[in-house]
Design an enzyme around this catalytic site. Structure first.
Site, mmCIF file in Angstrom:
data_model
loop_
_atom_site.group_PDB
_atom_site.id
_atom_site.type_symbol
_atom_site.label_atom_id
_atom_site.label_comp_id
_atom_site.label_asym_id
_atom_site.label_seq_id
_atom_site.Cartn_x
_atom_site.Cartn_y
_atom_site.Cartn_z
ATOM 1 N N LYS A 82 8.475 8.193 8.030
ATOM 2 C CA LYS A 82 8.937 7.944 6.594
ATOM 3 C C LYS A 82 9.492 6.369 6.714
ATOM 4 O O LYS A 82 9.285 5.855 5.673
ATOM 5 C CB LYS A 82 10.281 8.890 6.390
ATOM 6 N N LYS A 110 32.254 -2.222 19.714
ATOM 7 C CA LYS A 110 33.003 -1.499 20.806
ATOM 8 C C LYS A 110 33.720 -2.600 21.859
ATOM 9 O O LYS A 110 32.993 -3.642 21.997
ATOM 10 C CB LYS A 110 32.005 -0.637 21.505
ATOM 11 N N ARG A 150 29.258 14.263 30.882
ATOM 12 C CA ARG A 150 30.136 13.140 30.687
ATOM 13 C C ARG A 150 31.065 13.403 29.613
ATOM 14 O O ARG A 150 32.385 13.293 29.766
ATOM 15 C CB ARG A 150 29.489 11.982 30.237
ATOM 16 N N GLU A 171 20.235 10.758 14.788
ATOM 17 C CA GLU A 171 21.285 9.773 14.635
ATOM 18 C C GLU A 171 20.271 8.684 14.203
ATOM 19 O O GLU A 171 19.285 8.421 15.282
ATOM 20 C CB GLU A 171 21.975 9.310 16.094
ATOM 21 N N VAL A 186 13.164 11.261 21.335
ATOM 22 C CA VAL A 186 13.927 12.543 21.642
ATOM 23 C C VAL A 186 14.576 12.249 23.215
ATOM 24 O O VAL A 186 13.881 11.814 23.901
ATOM 25 C CB VAL A 186 13.034 13.659 21.822
ATOM 26 N N HIS A 191 22.496 -1.565 28.222
ATOM 27 C CA HIS A 191 21.935 -0.049 28.694
ATOM 28 C C HIS A 191 21.452 -0.333 30.030
ATOM 29 O O HIS A 191 21.761 0.705 30.784
ATOM 30 C CB HIS A 191 20.937 0.511 27.624
#
Ligand code: 0O2
Length: 267
Positions: A23, A113, A59, A140, A47, A156
């Site tokens: 989409k 953050k 966690r 999300e 996923v 990351h």
């Protein structure tokens, strides 16, 4: 949990990611086809892996049987934009959609953050049609600029490498880079008008060139071969000059010539 059961649980999430990516890619293609500005530069989706789900549940102290309710990002879509302003345009676009419901938003662009991470997060409820009926699930959507994406991908990887304990010295350097990324994003926004004008000029040039080539193609049918070849060579000469004014002028002249041969394009 058995692997087979994991597969069953994750199947609707996989469908949701495929649909959402399709989409958003469709929005991109449609806007670009119309020569409209597209605030989405890149669309990706994934996923979450079983290992990553288990790690996050542990966690965040989420019981595995509650993961579908309490974990928002088993299905995740990332929308990459060129400019910070575009992130908000895309967020508004998502809020107006009728095929998903936004249940939570976190603006880590306005309020990064402590790690330096910046991104706009939207938790949505999305329904997929499975063989045995509809299933509404959490997904999300992360919206961020290219710079934010570059930073968070590197951070990351470091989190992964150091198992969440990035050395202080490296954290400080990441913070410096994060601040520089903020400045770069700000600078880019400031020169956005220039970029937008350049992009519009490129689109216009493409349009003119397409029209010219179609008209020349028609001339081959309606005018003499020699005349068509002469005009085509003239076009290539002007095209090489990379001067939009000259291209515009050539297109107008060509229209007049083609009109004489009734070979003007109908586009
Ligand atoms: P992966 O590998 O990306 O799937 P939210 O609830 O969404 O407003 P919150 O509470 O921080 O934000 O949620 P969470 O679950 O901690 O983070 C959700 C995802 O946001 C993460 O997924 C990351 O993709 C990204 N993210 C959040 N904080 C950071 C950060 O400090 N650095 C980086 N690089 N990414 C971050 P996962 O679970 O890490 O895994």
């Amino acid at each position: 949990m058995e692997i087979q059961l994991w597969r069953e649980i994750l199947e609707p999430y996989s469908l949701a990611v495929d649909e959402l990516v399709t989409k958003f890619t469709h929005i991109q293609k449609s806007l670009r086809k119309q020569d409209d500005y597209c605030p989405i530069e890149l669309v990706t989706g994934r996923v979450k892996t079983i290992a990553s789900i288990v790690e996050k549940c542990s966690r965040k102290k989420i019981p595995l049987e509650r993961m579908e309710e309490e974990m928002a990002d088993i299905a995740g879509v990332r929308l990459i934009c060129q400019f910070v302003e575009d992130c908000y345009v895309v967020a508004d676009m998502i809020k107006r959609r009728e095929d998903m419901t936004v249940v939570e938003e976190s603006d880590y662009i306005a309020e990064p953050k402590s790690s330096g991470y910046r991104s706009y997060h939207m938790k949505v409820r999305y329904t997929v049609q499975m063989v045995d009926g509809p299933k509404t699930l959490n997904a999300e959507i992360q919206i961020r600029t290219l710079g934010m994406n570059c930073w968070s991908t590197i951070e990351h990887s470091l989190q992964y490498k150091y198992r969440g304990n990035i050395p202080e010295e490296l954290k400080d350097r990441l913070q410096v880079v994060a601040d520089e990324m903020i400045n770069t994003d700000r600078e880019l926004s400031e020169i956005r008008d220039e970029i937008t004008a350049a992009r519009e000029q490129r689109f216009e040039e493409e349009r003119i060139v397409n029209d010219i080539l179609l008209t020349i193609q028609n001339l081959y049918r309606f005018a003499s071969h020699r005349e068509a070849v002469r005009i085509q060579e003239e076009f290539f000469r002007i095209y090489e000059e990379k001067d939009i004014e000259k291209l515009r002028h050539f297109a107008t002249e060509l229209d007049i010539i083609a009109e004489g041969y009734r070979a003007q394009t109908l586009v």
